[in-house]
Design a protein around this motif. Sequence first.
Motif, PDB file in Angstrom:
ATOM      1  N   THR A  27       0.833  -1.202   0.000  1.00 42.21           N
ATOM      2  CA  THR A  27       0.000   0.000   0.000  1.00 42.21           C
ATOM      3  C   THR A  27       0.871   1.258   0.000  1.00 42.21           C
ATOM      4  O   THR A  27       0.611   2.224  -0.737  1.00 42.21           O
ATOM      5  CB  THR A  27      -0.924  -0.001   1.226  1.00 42.21           C
ATOM      6  N   ALA A  28       1.897   1.249   0.837  1.00 42.17           N
ATOM      7  CA  ALA A  28       2.787   2.413   0.909  1.00 42.17           C
ATOM      8  C   ALA A  28       3.531   2.623  -0.396  1.00 42.17           C
ATOM      9  O   ALA A  28       3.833   3.760  -0.786  1.00 42.17           O
ATOM     10  CB  ALA A  28       3.782   2.219   2.054  1.00 42.17           C
ATOM     11  N   LYS A  29       3.810   1.554  -1.097  1.00 40.19           N
ATOM     12  CA  LYS A  29       4.575   1.634  -2.341  1.00 40.19           C
ATOM     13  C   LYS A  29       3.749   2.214  -3.478  1.00 40.19           C
ATOM     14  O   LYS A  29       4.253   2.994  -4.298  1.00 40.19           O
ATOM     15  CB  LYS A  29       5.073   0.235  -2.692  1.00 40.19           C
ATOM     16  N   GLY A  30       2.486   1.828  -3.562  1.00 41.72           N
ATOM     17  CA  GLY A  30       1.624   2.350  -4.607  1.00 41.72           C
ATOM     18  C   GLY A  30       1.672   1.535  -5.885  1.00 41.72           C
ATOM     19  O   GLY A  30       2.644   0.831  -6.186  1.00 41.72           O
ATOM     20  N   TYR A  31       0.593   1.647  -6.673  1.00 40.22           N
ATOM     21  CA  TYR A  31       0.416   0.803  -7.852  1.00 40.22           C
ATOM     22  C   TYR A  31       1.533   0.976  -8.875  1.00 40.22           C
ATOM     23  O   TYR A  31       2.081  -0.024  -9.395  1.00 40.22           O
ATOM     24  CB  TYR A  31      -0.931   1.105  -8.515  1.00 40.22           C
ATOM     25  N   ALA A  32       1.887   2.186  -9.207  1.00 40.89           N
ATOM     26  CA  ALA A  32       2.873   2.417 -10.267  1.00 40.89           C
ATOM     27  C   ALA A  32       4.213   1.776  -9.917  1.00 40.89           C
ATOM     28  O   ALA A  32       4.854   1.124 -10.759  1.00 40.89           O
ATOM     29  CB  ALA A  32       3.045   3.910 -10.520  1.00 40.89           C
TER      30      ALA A  32
END
Length: 794
Positions: free
Chosen positions: A306-311
């Motif tokens: 979640t912290a990393k993000g989709y992209a």
Amino acid sequence: MKPPRHRVRYVPIDRRRLLSTVGAAGLMIPALSQAQTASPARPLTSPNRLWYTQSATEWVQALPVGNGRLGGMVFGGVAFERIQLNEDSFFAGSPYNPTNPKSGEGLPRVRQLVFEGKFREAEKLANETLISTPNKQMSYQPLGDLIMLFPGLDNTSRYERELDLEQAIVATEFNAGGNRHRREVFVSAVDQVMVVRLSSQRGKAITVDLSLSTPQNAAVETIDGDTIVIKGISPTQQGIDGKLPFEFRAKVIAPTGTLTSREGGVYVAGAEEVVILIAAATGYVRYNDISGDPVAKNAAMISAATAKGYAALKADHLKDYQTIYNRLSVDLGTSDAALKPTDERIRNYASGHDPHLAALYVQYGRYLLLSSSRGSRQPANLQGIWNDKINPSWQSKWTLNINAQMNYWPALPANLAETIPPLFDMVEDLSETGAKLAKDMYGARGWVVFNNTDVWRVASPPDGAVWALWPMGGPWLLQNLWETYAYTLDKDYLKRLYPLMKGSAQFYLDTLVKDPNTGYMVTNPSNSPENSHGKGSSLAAGPAMDNQLLRDLFGHVAEASKVLGMDAAFARQCTAMRKKLPPEKIGKGGYLQEWQDDWDMEAPDIKHRHVSHLYALHPSDQITVEDTPELAAAAKKSLEIRGDDATGWGIGWRINLWARLKDGDHAHEVVKLLLAPKRSYPNLFDAHPPFQIDGNFGGTAGIIEMLLQSHRGRIEPLPALPSAWPKGELKGVLARGGFVCDLKWAEGELTHLTVSSAKGGPCHIVYKGAHLRRILNANERLSLSFKSGKLTPI
């Protein structure tokens, strides 16, 4: 204030209720940071893809995703979408030891009955005293499903779904309401989560009701307003209590939508995009340790993702996957058929001209192996990591008399060494459980494993003597692991492998017995895997395959001893015993005998799916056309008697055998059988039937074997090139001895060959009677052309 937690007993999902029900108050979720926004949708244009113009209605039409541990089957539905989920350590039961307590006393009597030719009596006694209790092993289990319901998506057009092998992403696209919708699914090996992204070209067009479902006895809850969690314990089977804890969860992220939580689900309304992160784990640590905490594991993985993000998740997934996948490319030519949907190409392959489908099959096999054997202690099982049944065929575990081994035939030539560690881990585990079995059943040193195992690393024979009383699973698994050394010449790897090889050899030094009828040292009791010789049983002493496996085991121990400069006295024992094994025999009909007696034409099924006694031709190199022509001719005769059509994996083995016999056109005829609807499902899964993944891997290895061989110290390009592939290119294929090869051909003849040496050493290249020998330095590259019958350095 967080919404209330809901914990309920699992009940089957009422899809109509989900479509019409929205829970209590909705939650607005803060927008993601700029780093978490996604890149524009990618067109469905990759040539290395499986693609279709309709969604899947059956499991064997769905498309697989996986990271070696976590897997999914994506159906590509529009209003109703299902992603079926698996985690590779999730098996029924718990640690157990099924060794028959009567085995120590039963073994000598069974052995004597076999030597006396009383095979039916021997089998009856073996079933009573030697077969496991319980006699069935534990089944690989499905976790459950992610269910997505999309109200209002009824009238759609321009539907297309694909598995892009170059990106390891399944995508579904369609038009609805004047908008283009796209859904992506991938499983990250870097971040150990499945990622699902729902998007459209414009507007807040995504409304979806999400749920998790499971066939297991488990509980479901929704936590934190955006995460659905299912938690339970493995099922009990065969009287073995289910004790393995498991959990899987799905976190829903919708920056511009309204989220509403309910018991066991989340409803999203009016979002520009939705990202779902799925994590799964069990308490499995090792076969004798289930103390892991799946809840903590999943929470940590979801939090980090979640912290990393989709992209960033997608970018790291692509970088990791493509670093391995892009090492090898294959071009066998193309035609208009390559523009058709994959299911249509499968229907027409045998009668049409579609060389690209065979190349696609190679890359699909590489994709499946990468997706089912990486980053875990579990190697690819009978179905890779994909299974939707509580009671799958043959328990979807590991069958060790061909199927598990075939899974790894393409690993080294297809440049996928990263897939080997899970297999190595399993063999190390089996050397421990197999050591206890060797002592309890035989009173012997070393270790032994029979024809099947499960996640609990059971080594004793299950099911029944007719199938399972074959104590040779260890040497064949070690042959797979030896291949890694043969291809890489990695001495550190060999040092780790050697104790496993020595332990296996010790077992056979202790347990081989003199055949009173021939004087040779033989295994007893054993069988030629799953094949009856027509004397009332399959049980036998010293069948051909056992002797071939032991020649390799003893020979490899001696070679490893020399390379490592150790254990010379033990190596001499192995070499001496190797000379006492029965030789190959040619039967009265000119075929290679499967048993010590000439029973081949008396067997009830002379078209049997197994071709066990041809192990010496492939995957071993004890028989070759050049060095043992009489035995090669006998092997060919056996293969002709067996016939080309078999189960899916049986066809896969036959492709490799015909390639070793240097008959490319015949090998291609067998490829055509494999790629026909009878043996390939619409998603290109191998149709045994039912689905077994070994046929995919056997076929992948066979096609490569037609294009490059490298046994017995020779590198031979295009040894079995069929007339159907007159022009092509293969780059990044590995050859034994630490070489990487690129080759190109036209009009059925080699034009260019490049050989790069990783370790340095002798390089012997053979093509159409031309020989070239060089001593290469480490990292040296040799480029050749073939002109006027000669291999000429460029």
